[in-house]
Design a protein around this motif. Structure first.
Motif, PDB file in Angstrom:
ATOM      1  N   LEU A  23       0.824  -1.307  -0.042  1.00  0.00           N
ATOM      2  CA  LEU A  23       0.129   0.106  -0.038  1.00  0.00           C
ATOM      3  C   LEU A  23       0.991   1.312   0.097  1.00  0.00           C
ATOM      4  O   LEU A  23       0.251   2.440   0.096  1.00  0.00           O
ATOM      5  CB  LEU A  23      -0.891  -0.010   1.159  1.00  0.00           C
ATOM      6  CG  LEU A  23      -2.470  -0.607   1.107  1.00  0.00           C
ATOM      7  CD1 LEU A  23      -2.416  -2.163   0.609  1.00  0.00           C
ATOM      8  CD2 LEU A  23      -3.031  -0.321   2.131  1.00  0.00           C
ATOM      9  N   GLY A  24       2.246   1.132  -0.192  1.00  0.00           N
ATOM     10  CA  GLY A  24       2.906   2.267  -0.551  1.00  0.00           C
ATOM     11  C   GLY A  24       3.714   2.884   0.914  1.00  0.00           C
ATOM     12  O   GLY A  24       4.245   3.788   0.932  1.00  0.00           O
ATOM     13  N   VAL A  25       3.555   2.145   2.009  1.00  0.00           N
ATOM     14  CA  VAL A  25       4.310   2.369   3.294  1.00  0.00           C
ATOM     15  C   VAL A  25       5.601   1.586   3.224  1.00  0.00           C
ATOM     16  O   VAL A  25       5.819   0.594   3.502  1.00  0.00           O
ATOM     17  CB  VAL A  25       3.437   2.137   4.338  1.00  0.00           C
ATOM     18  CG1 VAL A  25       4.364   2.609   5.670  1.00  0.00           C
ATOM     19  CG2 VAL A  25       1.974   2.782   4.272  1.00  0.00           C
ATOM     20  N   ALA A  26       6.636   2.429   2.961  1.00  0.00           N
ATOM     21  CA  ALA A  26       8.087   1.611   2.491  1.00  0.00           C
ATOM     22  C   ALA A  26       8.721   1.163   3.846  1.00  0.00           C
ATOM     23  O   ALA A  26       9.260   0.121   3.696  1.00  0.00           O
ATOM     24  CB  ALA A  26       8.867   2.766   1.923  1.00  0.00           C
ATOM     25  N   ASN A  27       8.616   1.869   4.946  1.00  0.00           N
ATOM     26  CA  ASN A  27       9.430   1.463   6.126  1.00  0.00           C
ATOM     27  C   ASN A  27       8.321   1.523   7.445  1.00  0.00           C
ATOM     28  O   ASN A  27       8.397   2.540   8.132  1.00  0.00           O
ATOM     29  CB  ASN A  27      10.562   2.237   6.396  1.00  0.00           C
ATOM     30  CG  ASN A  27      11.232   1.788   7.484  1.00  0.00           C
ATOM     31  OD1 ASN A  27      11.222   0.401   7.700  1.00  0.00           O
ATOM     32  ND2 ASN A  27      12.055   2.239   8.172  1.00  0.00           N
ATOM     33  N   PRO A  28       7.423   0.925   7.517  1.00  0.00           N
ATOM     34  CA  PRO A  28       6.398   0.953   8.543  1.00  0.00           C
ATOM     35  C   PRO A  28       6.708   1.016   9.932  1.00  0.00           C
ATOM     36  O   PRO A  28       7.659   0.336  10.193  1.00  0.00           O
ATOM     37  CB  PRO A  28       5.336   0.082   8.226  1.00  0.00           C
ATOM     38  CG  PRO A  28       5.727  -1.131   7.467  1.00  0.00           C
ATOM     39  CD  PRO A  28       6.995  -0.348   6.533  1.00  0.00           C
ATOM     40  N   ARG A  29       6.212   1.718  10.729  1.00  0.00           N
ATOM     41  CA  ARG A  29       6.349   1.770  12.100  1.00  0.00           C
ATOM     42  C   ARG A  29       5.492   0.764  12.921  1.00  0.00           C
ATOM     43  O   ARG A  29       4.117   0.820  12.833  1.00  0.00           O
ATOM     44  CB  ARG A  29       6.131   3.147  12.940  1.00  0.00           C
ATOM     45  CG  ARG A  29       7.199   4.033  12.027  1.00  0.00           C
ATOM     46  CD  ARG A  29       7.183   5.275  12.671  1.00  0.00           C
ATOM     47  NE  ARG A  29       6.059   6.090  12.120  1.00  0.00           N
ATOM     48  CZ  ARG A  29       6.156   6.953  11.055  1.00  0.00           C
ATOM     49  NH1 ARG A  29       6.967   7.286  10.584  1.00  0.00           N
ATOM     50  NH2 ARG A  29       4.668   7.515  10.717  1.00  0.00           N
ATOM     51  N   VAL A  30       5.802  -0.328  13.774  1.00  0.00           N
ATOM     52  CA  VAL A  30       5.075  -1.301  14.405  1.00  0.00           C
ATOM     53  C   VAL A  30       5.191  -1.030  15.684  1.00  0.00           C
ATOM     54  O   VAL A  30       6.319  -1.036  16.414  1.00  0.00           O
ATOM     55  CB  VAL A  30       5.576  -2.686  13.909  1.00  0.00           C
ATOM     56  CG1 VAL A  30       4.784  -3.647  14.490  1.00  0.00           C
ATOM     57  CG2 VAL A  30       5.591  -2.968  12.387  1.00  0.00           C
ATOM     58  N   ALA A  31       4.079  -0.941  16.391  1.00  0.00           N
ATOM     59  CA  ALA A  31       4.015  -0.957  17.611  1.00  0.00           C
ATOM     60  C   ALA A  31       3.273  -2.274  18.243  1.00  0.00           C
ATOM     61  O   ALA A  31       2.113  -2.543  17.749  1.00  0.00           O
ATOM     62  CB  ALA A  31       2.889   0.267  18.150  1.00  0.00           C
ATOM     63  N   ILE A  32       4.226  -2.972  19.068  1.00  0.00           N
ATOM     64  CA  ILE A  32       3.756  -4.042  19.758  1.00  0.00           C
ATOM     65  C   ILE A  32       2.939  -3.889  21.070  1.00  0.00           C
ATOM     66  O   ILE A  32       3.509  -3.446  22.009  1.00  0.00           O
ATOM     67  CB  ILE A  32       4.718  -5.217  20.029  1.00  0.00           C
ATOM     68  CG1 ILE A  32       5.450  -5.352  18.513  1.00  0.00           C
ATOM     69  CG2 ILE A  32       4.287  -6.173  20.328  1.00  0.00           C
ATOM     70  CD1 ILE A  32       7.021  -5.497  18.971  1.00  0.00           C
ATOM     71  N   LEU A  33       1.493  -3.970  21.139  1.00  0.00           N
ATOM     72  CA  LEU A  33       0.802  -3.506  21.936  1.00  0.00           C
ATOM     73  C   LEU A  33       0.734  -4.455  23.563  1.00  0.00           C
ATOM     74  O   LEU A  33       0.620  -5.504  23.189  1.00  0.00           O
ATOM     75  CB  LEU A  33      -0.846  -3.168  21.541  1.00  0.00           C
ATOM     76  CG  LEU A  33      -0.782  -2.236  20.307  1.00  0.00           C
ATOM     77  CD1 LEU A  33      -2.588  -2.156  20.256  1.00  0.00           C
ATOM     78  CD2 LEU A  33      -0.331  -0.847  20.761  1.00  0.00           C
ATOM     79  N   SER A  34       0.600  -3.527  24.457  1.00  0.00           N
ATOM     80  CA  SER A  34       0.512  -4.256  25.701  1.00  0.00           C
ATOM     81  C   SER A  34      -0.347  -3.339  26.592  1.00  0.00           C
ATOM     82  O   SER A  34      -0.791  -2.164  26.184  1.00  0.00           O
ATOM     83  CB  SER A  34       1.602  -4.608  26.458  1.00  0.00           C
ATOM     84  OG  SER A  34       1.227  -5.578  27.498  1.00  0.00           O
ATOM     85  N   ALA A  35      -0.856  -3.777  27.978  1.00  0.00           N
ATOM     86  CA  ALA A  35      -1.515  -2.862  28.570  1.00  0.00           C
ATOM     87  C   ALA A  35      -0.477  -1.606  29.338  1.00  0.00           C
ATOM     88  O   ALA A  35      -0.989  -0.652  29.766  1.00  0.00           O
ATOM     89  CB  ALA A  35      -1.988  -3.351  29.793  1.00  0.00           C
ATOM     90  N   VAL A  36       0.849  -2.062  29.252  1.00  0.00           N
ATOM     91  CA  VAL A  36       1.801  -1.053  29.943  1.00  0.00           C
ATOM     92  C   VAL A  36       3.194  -1.037  28.865  1.00  0.00           C
ATOM     93  O   VAL A  36       3.196  -1.463  27.659  1.00  0.00           O
ATOM     94  CB  VAL A  36       2.284  -1.831  31.186  1.00  0.00           C
ATOM     95  CG1 VAL A  36       1.440  -1.923  32.213  1.00  0.00           C
ATOM     96  CG2 VAL A  36       2.946  -3.148  30.947  1.00  0.00           C
ATOM     97  N   GLU A  37       3.975  -0.062  29.315  1.00  0.00           N
ATOM     98  CA  GLU A  37       5.069   0.156  28.348  1.00  0.00           C
ATOM     99  C   GLU A  37       6.528  -0.341  28.825  1.00  0.00           C
ATOM    100  O   GLU A  37       7.386  -0.035  28.328  1.00  0.00           O
ATOM    101  CB  GLU A  37       5.326   1.838  28.285  1.00  0.00           C
ATOM    102  CG  GLU A  37       3.908   2.395  27.923  1.00  0.00           C
ATOM    103  CD  GLU A  37       3.082   2.693  29.216  1.00  0.00           C
ATOM    104  OE1 GLU A  37       3.505   2.900  30.170  1.00  0.00           O
ATOM    105  OE2 GLU A  37       1.919   2.767  28.886  1.00  0.00           O
ATOM    106  N   VAL A  38       6.252  -1.408  30.070  1.00  0.00           N
ATOM    107  CA  VAL A  38       7.486  -1.862  30.378  1.00  0.00           C
ATOM    108  C   VAL A  38       7.524  -3.235  30.560  1.00  0.00           C
ATOM    109  O   VAL A  38       6.290  -3.772  30.624  1.00  0.00           O
ATOM    110  CB  VAL A  38       7.656  -1.000  32.020  1.00  0.00           C
ATOM    111  CG1 VAL A  38       8.122   0.192  31.822  1.00  0.00           C
ATOM    112  CG2 VAL A  38       6.771  -1.794  32.799  1.00  0.00           C
TER     113      VAL A  38
END
Length: 457
Positions: free
Chosen positions: A318-333
């Motif tokens: 779809l034309g996004v050459a280097n997509p940014r992937v967020a791996i989700l959880s409930a927290v950031e640590v």
């Protein structure tokens, strides 16, 4: 609900205002408030944490004048304010205005203004000159506005226009025995996105077309006895190269996908099948890819590796050459008691070592830190992904499905759905999908097919 006389709010005319009159307003500062201020300022990036609350305090003061004293019909003519201590997200601002002087002839009212924040610290003080209303105005209190910054469906329209530059993709419409299934396929054909072949019981398909008011005379029908035969016939047509995409009609997803998974059909790749919700969310500057919210129920680390690689390759198509992937959880640590945080850490390390390619990964990230630069800034999270994610990898099917459906039904978003990991694109639509969502799903399939074929128009 019927409104009574006491439900309405009246303003104060110039004759009704006297020195010493006062009004108060309390508001709590939220991340959403700052995001809206940023969007109204042009959306060029997050409002700095030091200046955003000042703009919000000023707008709150204007709301106090416009809704409480004098109320509707007022006009602020001059402002002399001084801002002192700052505000943080979650702080409550207590504002008060009191009348210093009134000039009935010119309708000019001068207000003294004060605002206090956390622990009573003075946030703002000064004066306002206001022209008070001459006439009584009575209004019902407004509900919270359904505010959308950005035009709904605009990104999908661009996607559909892009797909139209390629030849319509030959697509088997599997068991379309309900009016919306037939009508959706015909609309995509008329838009130049697909060339449909209807597969299923011919009598029921024609009856559905008649009920939908569409003409099938230009499109072939492969007659089958029932839904599982339709799914098997369509998969075999794809195996034989007679169609280049499959589209779910009026049958269950597992029944639709079952023959695709059979080895003799040779439609599987080395990758597992996974689903992506492509979301057009008003107010964002990009499409969001949410995976997996439809097929893989509780994926382990190995499964997530394939799911995220599928989504990355779709983003490339779809034309996004280097997509940014967020791996989700409930927290950031990383927390050993929360398995999704361990998977996130492992996936990031795998990306560093080239086991996942074509994207930038970060995680674990909570949803707010994945999509809001302001939330990431407030929580001091600094990365190329935080606040700017293209792909959201959900920890399980429940989470992925709920995120997508909440965006669709509570945030005025449009959703397209495709299944990845097969040799052909698979269009997975819902009976509740809008016409534009169905078109966008077909457009995605057309772009994936073109990408696999080398981008030949």
């Amino acid at each position: 609900m019927l409104q009574t006389e006491t439900d309405f709010i009246a303003n104060r005319t110039i004759e009704q205002i006297k020195p010493g009159d006062s009004a108060r307003l309390s508001r709590k500062l939220t991340v959403r408030d700052l995001e809206l201020i940023s969007a109204l300022g042009g959306g060029g990036g997050p409002v700095a944490c030091e200046t955003g609350p000042i703009a919000w305090a000023g707008s709150s003061l204007a709301a106090l004048i416009g809704t409480r004293l004098p109320g509707a019909g007022s006009r602020i003519d001059a402002v002399n304010l001084r801002f002192h201590a700052g505000l943080a997200v979650g702080d409550t601002l207590d504002l008060e205005v009191s009348v210093r002087s009134v000039d009935v002839a010119t309708r000019a009212v001068v207000f003294e203004c004060t605002g206090t924040g956390h622990e009573g610290k003075r946030v703002v003080e000064g004066s306002l000159q206001v022209t008070a209303p001459a006439n009584q105005i009575t209004r019902a209190p407004a509900d919270s506005p359904n505010l959308i910054i950005g035009e709904r469906g605009a990104k999908f329209r661009k996607l559909i226009a892009q797909a139209k530059t390629f030849k319509p993709i030959l697509t088997a419409i599997v068991h379309p025995v309900e009016p919306n299934a037939v009508a959706g396929a015909i609309e995509a054909a008329q838009a130049g996105l697909i060339s449909p072949v209807f597969v299923g019981p011919e009598t029921r398909i024609r009856a559905a077309a008649k009920e939908a008011g569409v003409d099938l005379s230009n499109w072939p029908i492969e007659d089958t006895e029932h839904s599982d035969a339709a799914a098997e016939t369509a998969a075999r047509m794809a195996h034989e190269g007679r169609v280049h995409a499959l589209m779910k009609g009026s049958l269950h997803t597992d029944e639709f996908l079952h023959p695709i998974l059979q080895p003799e059909m040779n439609l599987r790749t080395k990758r597992r099948l996974s689903h992506v919700f492509l979301m057009d969310v008003p107010g964002t500057d990009r499409l969001l890819f949410i995976t997996d919210g439809a097929i893989n129920i509780a994926p382990d680390l190995a499964a997530k590796t394939e799911i995220v690689q599928n989504a990355i390759e779709m983003a490339h198509a779809l034309g996004v050459a280097n997509p940014r992937v967020a791996i989700l959880s409930a927290v950031e640590v990383v927390n050993p008691r929360i398995p999704s945080t361990l998977d996130a850490a492992a996936l990031c390390k795998m990306a560093e070592r080239g086991q996942i390619t074509g994207a930038v990964l970060d995680g674990p990230l909570a949803f707010d830190n994945a999509v809001s630069t302001l939330a990431a800034e407030i929580k001091h999270i600094h990365s190329d992904v935080a606040g700017r994610a293209d792909i959201l990898l959900a920890p399980d099917l429940d989470a992925g499905n709920m995120i997508a459906k909440q965006l669709e039904y509570l945030a005025s978003s449009e959703a397209a759905g495709v299944v990845l990991g097969a040799r052909i694109p698979i269009i997975l639509t819902s009976r509740a999908d809008s016409a534009q969502s169905r078109l966008a799903s077909c457009a995605v399939a057309a772009l994936i097919h073109a990408h696999q074929a080398g981008g030949v128009a």
